[in-house]
Design a protein around this motif. Sequence first.
Motif, PDB file in Angstrom:
ATOM      1  N   GLN A  29     -38.010 -41.835  22.613  1.00 54.90           N
ATOM      2  CA  GLN A  29     -39.331 -42.459  22.760  1.00 54.90           C
ATOM      3  C   GLN A  29     -39.371 -44.103  22.251  1.00 54.90           C
ATOM      4  O   GLN A  29     -39.467 -44.445  20.841  1.00 54.90           O
ATOM      5  N   ASN A  30     -38.757 -44.756  23.087  1.00 47.64           N
ATOM      6  CA  ASN A  30     -38.530 -46.091  22.742  1.00 47.64           C
ATOM      7  C   ASN A  30     -39.667 -47.105  22.470  1.00 47.64           C
ATOM      8  O   ASN A  30     -39.695 -47.933  21.896  1.00 47.64           O
ATOM      9  N   SER A  31     -40.907 -46.536  22.706  1.00 43.31           N
ATOM     10  CA  SER A  31     -42.233 -46.989  22.550  1.00 43.31           C
ATOM     11  C   SER A  31     -42.646 -46.799  21.218  1.00 43.31           C
ATOM     12  O   SER A  31     -43.709 -47.295  20.730  1.00 43.31           O
ATOM     13  N   ASP A  32     -41.975 -45.683  20.242  1.00 41.18           N
ATOM     14  CA  ASP A  32     -42.470 -45.212  18.906  1.00 41.18           C
ATOM     15  C   ASP A  32     -41.619 -46.166  18.032  1.00 41.18           C
ATOM     16  O   ASP A  32     -40.599 -45.939  17.847  1.00 41.18           O
ATOM     17  N   PRO A  33     -42.371 -47.134  17.282  1.00 42.88           N
ATOM     18  CA  PRO A  33     -41.736 -48.049  16.193  1.00 42.88           C
ATOM     19  C   PRO A  33     -41.069 -46.940  14.977  1.00 42.88           C
ATOM     20  O   PRO A  33     -40.128 -47.204  14.467  1.00 42.88           O
ATOM     21  N   ILE A  34     -41.666 -45.985  14.741  1.00 40.68           N
ATOM     22  CA  ILE A  34     -41.420 -45.104  13.791  1.00 40.68           C
ATOM     23  C   ILE A  34     -40.126 -44.274  14.137  1.00 40.68           C
ATOM     24  O   ILE A  34     -39.085 -44.262  13.207  1.00 40.68           O
ATOM     25  N   GLU A  35     -40.067 -43.991  15.113  1.00 41.54           N
ATOM     26  CA  GLU A  35     -38.931 -43.325  15.521  1.00 41.54           C
ATOM     27  C   GLU A  35     -37.613 -44.167  15.711  1.00 41.54           C
ATOM     28  O   GLU A  35     -36.471 -43.880  15.163  1.00 41.54           O
ATOM     29  N   ARG A  36     -37.801 -45.400  16.022  1.00 40.74           N
ATOM     30  CA  ARG A  36     -36.515 -46.224  16.131  1.00 40.74           C
ATOM     31  C   ARG A  36     -36.254 -46.632  14.991  1.00 40.74           C
ATOM     32  O   ARG A  36     -34.937 -46.713  14.690  1.00 40.74           O
ATOM     33  N   ALA A  37     -37.230 -47.027  13.801  1.00 38.63           N
ATOM     34  CA  ALA A  37     -36.774 -47.089  12.428  1.00 38.63           C
ATOM     35  C   ALA A  37     -36.077 -46.033  11.867  1.00 38.63           C
ATOM     36  O   ALA A  37     -34.876 -46.358  11.271  1.00 38.63           O
ATOM     37  N   LEU A  38     -36.520 -44.788  12.073  1.00 35.61           N
ATOM     38  CA  LEU A  38     -36.046 -43.786  11.354  1.00 35.61           C
ATOM     39  C   LEU A  38     -34.573 -43.420  12.066  1.00 35.61           C
ATOM     40  O   LEU A  38     -33.591 -43.219  11.335  1.00 35.61           O
ATOM     41  N   ALA A  39     -34.458 -43.695  13.476  1.00 37.63           N
ATOM     42  CA  ALA A  39     -33.300 -43.290  14.036  1.00 37.63           C
ATOM     43  C   ALA A  39     -32.029 -44.468  13.446  1.00 37.63           C
ATOM     44  O   ALA A  39     -30.919 -44.030  13.285  1.00 37.63           O
ATOM     45  N   HIS A  40     -32.561 -45.514  13.323  1.00 34.49           N
ATOM     46  CA  HIS A  40     -31.639 -46.577  12.914  1.00 34.49           C
ATOM     47  C   HIS A  40     -31.188 -46.169  11.503  1.00 34.49           C
ATOM     48  O   HIS A  40     -29.773 -46.397  11.253  1.00 34.49           O
ATOM     49  N   ARG A  41     -32.039 -45.682  10.518  1.00 31.50           N
ATOM     50  CA  ARG A  41     -31.654 -45.385   9.210  1.00 31.50           C
ATOM     51  C   ARG A  41     -30.626 -44.221   9.278  1.00 31.50           C
ATOM     52  O   ARG A  41     -29.607 -44.063   8.363  1.00 31.50           O
ATOM     53  N   LEU A  42     -31.048 -43.267  10.000  1.00 35.03           N
ATOM     54  CA  LEU A  42     -30.232 -42.005   9.887  1.00 35.03           C
ATOM     55  C   LEU A  42     -28.811 -42.151  10.296  1.00 35.03           C
ATOM     56  O   LEU A  42     -27.982 -41.286   9.992  1.00 35.03           O
ATOM     57  N   GLY A  43     -28.483 -43.074  11.374  1.00 38.27           N
ATOM     58  CA  GLY A  43     -27.283 -43.249  11.599  1.00 38.27           C
ATOM     59  C   GLY A  43     -26.324 -44.148  10.485  1.00 38.27           C
ATOM     60  O   GLY A  43     -25.036 -43.663  10.495  1.00 38.27           O
ATOM     61  N   ASP A  44     -26.937 -44.530   9.563  1.00 35.96           N
ATOM     62  CA  ASP A  44     -26.258 -45.105   8.250  1.00 35.96           C
ATOM     63  C   ASP A  44     -26.052 -44.042   7.270  1.00 35.96           C
ATOM     64  O   ASP A  44     -25.000 -43.978   6.400  1.00 35.96           O
ATOM     65  N   TYR A  89     -23.415 -36.853  11.681  1.00 34.10           N
ATOM     66  CA  TYR A  89     -23.564 -35.953  12.506  1.00 34.10           C
ATOM     67  C   TYR A  89     -24.572 -36.281  13.735  1.00 34.10           C
ATOM     68  O   TYR A  89     -25.182 -37.381  13.676  1.00 34.10           O
ATOM     69  N   PRO A  90     -24.108 -35.802  14.920  1.00 38.58           N
ATOM     70  CA  PRO A  90     -25.012 -36.228  16.124  1.00 38.58           C
ATOM     71  C   PRO A  90     -26.409 -35.705  15.757  1.00 38.58           C
ATOM     72  O   PRO A  90     -26.538 -34.626  15.110  1.00 38.58           O
ATOM     73  N   PHE A  91     -27.495 -36.445  16.264  1.00 35.34           N
ATOM     74  CA  PHE A  91     -28.758 -35.798  15.979  1.00 35.34           C
ATOM     75  C   PHE A  91     -29.602 -36.593  16.980  1.00 35.34           C
ATOM     76  O   PHE A  91     -29.601 -37.462  17.948  1.00 35.34           O
ATOM     77  N   VAL A  92     -30.885 -35.932  17.113  1.00 36.68           N
ATOM     78  CA  VAL A  92     -31.993 -36.247  18.125  1.00 36.68           C
ATOM     79  C   VAL A  92     -33.347 -35.971  17.197  1.00 36.68           C
ATOM     80  O   VAL A  92     -33.336 -35.375  16.299  1.00 36.68           O
ATOM     81  N   ILE A  93     -34.266 -36.675  17.785  1.00 39.63           N
ATOM     82  CA  ILE A  93     -35.488 -36.837  17.196  1.00 39.63           C
ATOM     83  C   ILE A  93     -36.580 -36.468  18.026  1.00 39.63           C
ATOM     84  O   ILE A  93     -36.897 -36.847  18.953  1.00 39.63           O
ATOM     85  N   ASP A  94     -37.329 -35.335  17.546  1.00 41.04           N
ATOM     86  CA  ASP A  94     -38.647 -34.814  18.395  1.00 41.04           C
ATOM     87  C   ASP A  94     -39.853 -35.266  17.645  1.00 41.04           C
ATOM     88  O   ASP A  94     -40.263 -34.887  16.658  1.00 41.04           O
ATOM     89  N   PRO A  95     -40.331 -36.547  18.406  1.00 37.04           N
ATOM     90  CA  PRO A  95     -41.485 -36.961  17.829  1.00 37.04           C
ATOM     91  C   PRO A  95     -43.026 -36.339  17.702  1.00 37.04           C
ATOM     92  O   PRO A  95     -43.741 -36.636  17.140  1.00 37.04           O
ATOM     93  N   HIS A  96     -42.956 -35.195  18.457  1.00 38.25           N
ATOM     94  CA  HIS A  96     -44.168 -34.278  18.622  1.00 38.25           C
ATOM     95  C   HIS A  96     -45.391 -35.163  18.849  1.00 38.25           C
ATOM     96  O   HIS A  96     -46.287 -35.432  18.021  1.00 38.25           O
ATOM     97  N   PRO A  97     -45.377 -35.856  20.116  1.00 42.30           N
ATOM     98  CA  PRO A  97     -46.657 -36.873  20.425  1.00 42.30           C
ATOM     99  C   PRO A  97     -47.672 -36.016  20.093  1.00 42.30           C
ATOM    100  O   PRO A  97     -48.283 -34.624  20.569  1.00 42.30           O
ATOM    101  N   GLY A  98     -48.828 -36.798  19.576  1.00 42.87           N
ATOM    102  CA  GLY A  98     -50.248 -36.446  19.441  1.00 42.87           C
ATOM    103  C   GLY A  98     -50.327 -35.629  18.105  1.00 42.87           C
ATOM    104  O   GLY A  98     -51.193 -35.180  17.904  1.00 42.87           O
ATOM    105  N   GLU A  99     -49.089 -35.299  17.534  1.00 40.61           N
ATOM    106  CA  GLU A  99     -49.141 -34.493  16.159  1.00 40.61           C
ATOM    107  C   GLU A  99     -48.676 -35.466  14.887  1.00 40.61           C
ATOM    108  O   GLU A  99     -48.326 -36.556  15.166  1.00 40.61           O
TER     109      GLU A  99
END
Length: 442
Positions: free
Chosen positions: A106-121, A125-135
């Motif tokens: 979800q490139n439009s979600d700044p929260i997901e982008r920021a978390l994904a950037h920090r998780l990589g540090d 392990y490989p990971f994906v984020i499910d943002p649960h839109p609307g929740e």
Amino acid sequence: MIRIRPFRVLKRLAPRDLMARSLLIIVIPMLLLQIITAYVFFDRHWDIVSRRLNTAVASEIGFIARLIHTYPGEDMQEWAFSLARISQGLVFTLTPGGRLPEIPPQNSDPIERALAHRLGDYIPYPFVIDPHPGEGNLTVHLSMAEGLLSVTLSKERLFTESIFLFVFWMASSSMVLFGVAAIFMRNQVRPMLRLARAADAFGKGREAPNLKVAGATEVRQAARAFIAMRDRIRRQIDQRTGMLAGVSHDLRTPLTRMKLQLALLEGTEGVEALRADIAEMERMIEAYLDFARGTGTEVARTTDLNALLQAVVARHRRAGARIDLTIPRPLTLPLKPQAFERCVGNLIGNAVRHGTRVMVSAVAQREHAEVLVDDDGPGIPPDQRETMFKAFQRLEQSRNQKTGGIGLGLTIARDLARGMGGEIALLDSPYGGLRVRLTLPL
């Protein structure tokens, strides 16, 4: 090629009244300051807070993942998951043999982008984020040797509400400041509007109300200067009126004596010629006094325009003039009745003198009323029309009074019209002669 001039465009778009421009001068710098402040604050605040919050969450997830990888076992796993749920609000689940779900980023979600950037540090392990839109939650899925590790957390852990609180207080304070500025500017502009209305009423010959001196120093100074000017003009009018009354009396006294002497010489040769000269002299003196007197001290009052026009036309009809009158619906406006009758009387007199038929009409416009006097006479050439308003100007260049007046009719009429805030213009008549248009403000 059309050249666009930005300053001219901005000038056209700018408001016309003083209050709006003053508020614009206040609002524009305030908005620019708030926009710059908000941009700098949000950029720094969001970056710092987001980095710290996401770093904390990423490190906690990475700690639990390394812990269960280093110390395998159901007891350790249950203890670690329970500790993370109680102390950190992270809900972990481990699915042995699970695979990463296919979730588009979800490139439009700044929260997901920021978390994904920090998780990589912090997570190897490989990971994906499910943002649960609307929740209000999101889930991070990690692919480990032990299986699919999923952790669900609240999005509130990844951002702070202080940003929205700051926006609220900034907008609220701006509205309060704008309201205070509007009240202050209205109180400053109001004395200027009163001064403008008083000057406009005085210029139209109407009784201007007593002007209250208020406002800023410059406005007070302008109001005092206007009051002093109005008083000087009134004194000058009073002095001129009194002087003319004395001149009129002094001139009529010898003429009256001459009339008495001619009455005693009744039957003598040449008496009739002298009596005609005296009558002509009285008529000329009256015209000169009318020209010098102007509107005098008459006060404008709400008057029925139709009634005045009917009275003036009826007077000329009794003298044998052929006049057609067209009047509008009932129309009342501030007028000086005597000045109006003299003004329209002069216009109709000129039309009767030069034409065989005269048409008088009145038209009510949006902001003014028009009185039109048309005739079928020879008219006036366009290049000479403005000259005819000068004193003692006549189309017929001789001084023979039988072929016209003494050249003061239009001069007096324009002076009287301007004394009521109006104007007179000479135009071509649809009947072939001259049209005189008298414009009066409502």
